[in-house]
Design an enzyme around this catalytic site. Structure first.
Site, PDB file in Angstrom:
ATOM      1  N   ARG A 234       1.004  42.108   7.080  1.00 46.99           N
ATOM      2  CA  ARG A 234       1.580  41.215   6.083  1.00 46.99           C
ATOM      3  C   ARG A 234       2.394  42.066   5.122  1.00 46.99           C
ATOM      4  O   ARG A 234       2.043  43.217   4.837  1.00 46.99           O
ATOM      5  CB  ARG A 234       0.490  40.471   5.300  1.00 46.99           C
ATOM      6  CG  ARG A 234      -0.168  39.319   6.053  1.00 46.99           C
ATOM      7  CD  ARG A 234       0.733  38.094   6.119  1.00 46.99           C
ATOM      8  NE  ARG A 234       0.011  36.915   6.560  1.00 46.99           N
ATOM      9  CZ  ARG A 234       0.031  36.416   7.784  1.00 46.99           C
ATOM     10  NH1 ARG A 234       0.720  37.032   8.725  1.00 46.99           N
ATOM     11  NH2 ARG A 234      -0.649  35.323   8.088  1.00 46.99           N
ATOM     12  N   GLU A 263       9.304  36.041   2.636  1.00 42.22           N
ATOM     13  CA  GLU A 263       9.893  35.629   3.909  1.00 42.22           C
ATOM     14  C   GLU A 263      10.406  34.198   3.824  1.00 42.22           C
ATOM     15  O   GLU A 263       9.778  33.369   3.170  1.00 42.22           O
ATOM     16  CB  GLU A 263       8.860  35.753   5.029  1.00 42.22           C
ATOM     17  CG  GLU A 263       8.400  37.188   5.242  1.00 42.22           C
ATOM     18  CD  GLU A 263       7.383  37.342   6.366  1.00 42.22           C
ATOM     19  OE1 GLU A 263       7.096  36.334   7.054  1.00 42.22           O
ATOM     20  OE2 GLU A 263       6.886  38.464   6.571  1.00 42.22           O
ATOM     21  N   HIS A 281       9.646  38.769  11.602  1.00 46.66           N
ATOM     22  CA  HIS A 281       8.267  38.305  11.783  1.00 46.66           C
ATOM     23  C   HIS A 281       8.090  37.628  13.145  1.00 46.66           C
ATOM     24  O   HIS A 281       7.657  36.475  13.247  1.00 46.66           O
ATOM     25  CB  HIS A 281       7.861  37.348  10.660  1.00 46.66           C
ATOM     26  CG  HIS A 281       6.372  37.283  10.478  1.00 46.66           C
ATOM     27  ND1 HIS A 281       5.785  36.978   9.267  1.00 46.66           N
ATOM     28  CD2 HIS A 281       5.333  37.475  11.340  1.00 46.66           C
ATOM     29  CE1 HIS A 281       4.463  36.983   9.392  1.00 46.66           C
ATOM     30  NE2 HIS A 281       4.169  37.286  10.651  1.00 46.66           N
TER      31      HIS A 281
END
Length: 317
Positions: A234, A263, A281
């Site tokens: 993360r 994000e 991601h």
């Protein structure tokens, strides 16, 4: 009548097709559910699907008084207010290990791309500089993988798979986690000790209050000017401004990132570094991973609606 399930986070519709064949999905498409559905509709919701990193607090839970199960699509659940869920006796499920192989693959890909400077090499060919024999300082020989010391921070399912993969590159592998594991790698008593030892730090730890910004300026300094950091966990685990400073000051050699402080990640100072490899991601974004995660979601939902314990319940978080 199929049971109703709220889809809380924004997911591509294709990812919900299989689940939608079994349940009536109320898809908020990433918007606040109260903006999409009436209070009477939310009052009947007993289960919901969310992405683990999406913030989900007490106020949202209170909008659904019958809510009894929060099912995370994926391994993580750091966005869920665990205390609020426990207080309301809401069961939390996730998809442990379902995407571990794919995430480990992207971790190794980012590591190799950063160390071997593949984006720079790709541009060198595409730009015509190679054909023109134009000198490039970035194309000078770099240290390869053989003999490198790779530190894995976090020895869960993903960490184990990363370690096994990088070991095949003739490296030494060490790790730090909250406890020792029965694995054939050197254990270090702290993240500081691991970072001082290794030249590649692979971050595979679960996000939480105890890991927030734990990879800070001091840790990056210990990694050293020949060191690389790779993050597939993360974005909150790394102090991003400290990382930018370390790259600017050449405190470290480079980085590979699949996750970010915010994000989707907009172009910023990180984007300007040729020794940083970025991906959006996509660690667990493979066909087989999505099938496995959907299997876990449906198994959790089926168990909950049948009055049984969730097979993939989050325990002891």
């Amino acid at each position: 009548m199929p049971e109703k399930v709220l889809v809380y986070s924004r997911f591509p519709k294709a990812l919900m097709l299989r689940i939608g064949e079994r349940y009536e999905l109320l898809d908020a498409a990433g918007k606040p559910p109260a903006q999409v559905f009436g209070a009477d509709q939310l009052a009947d919701i007993r289960a919901m699907i969310t992405a683990g990193g999406t913030p989900l607090g007490a106020d949202m839970m209170d909008m659904m008084p019958k809510l009894g199960a929060i099912v995370c699509y994926g391994t993580g659940y750091d966005g869920v207010d665990l205390a609020a869920a426990a207080k309301r006796k809401i069961t939390l499920g996730h998809s442990p290990g379902a995407n571990a192989s794919s995430v480990a693959d992207i971790a190794v890909t980012l590591m190799l791309a950063a160390i071997r400077r593949l984006p720079v090499a790709d541009n060198y060919v595409r730009s015509g500089d190679w054909a023109a024999a134009k000198p490039s300082p970035m194309m000078r020989p770099q240290a390869g993988m053989r003999g490198r010391k790779v530190g894995v921070y976090g020895m869960g399912e993903i960490g184990r798979k990363i370690a096994a993969r990088v070991a095949s590159f003739e490296t030494e592998v060490g790790y730090f986690s909250r406890s020792r594991h029965d694995v054939p790698y050197q254990y270090f008593p702290s993240l500081e000790a691991l970072t001082e030892w290794c030249s590649v730090l692979m971050i595979a730890v679960r996000a939480g209050g105890d890991t927030h910004h734990i990879v800070n300026a001091d840790i990056l300094r210990k990694l050293g000017k020949d060191g690389y950091v790779v993050n597939i966990a993360r974005g909150s685990v790394i102090d991003q401004p400290a990382l930018i400073a370390a790259l600017s000051e050449q405190t470290i050699a480079g980085a590979g990132l699949d996750v970010y402080a915010k994000e989707p990640h907009a172009p910023d100072a990180l984007s300007a570094f040729p020794n940083v490899v970025l991906s959006p991601h996509i660690g667990g974004h493979t066909l087989e991973s999505h099938v496995a995660m959907q299997d876990c979601v449906m198994a959790n939902l089926a168990a909950y609606f049948a009055g049984k314990a969730l097979p993939y319940e989050v325990r002891g978080a």
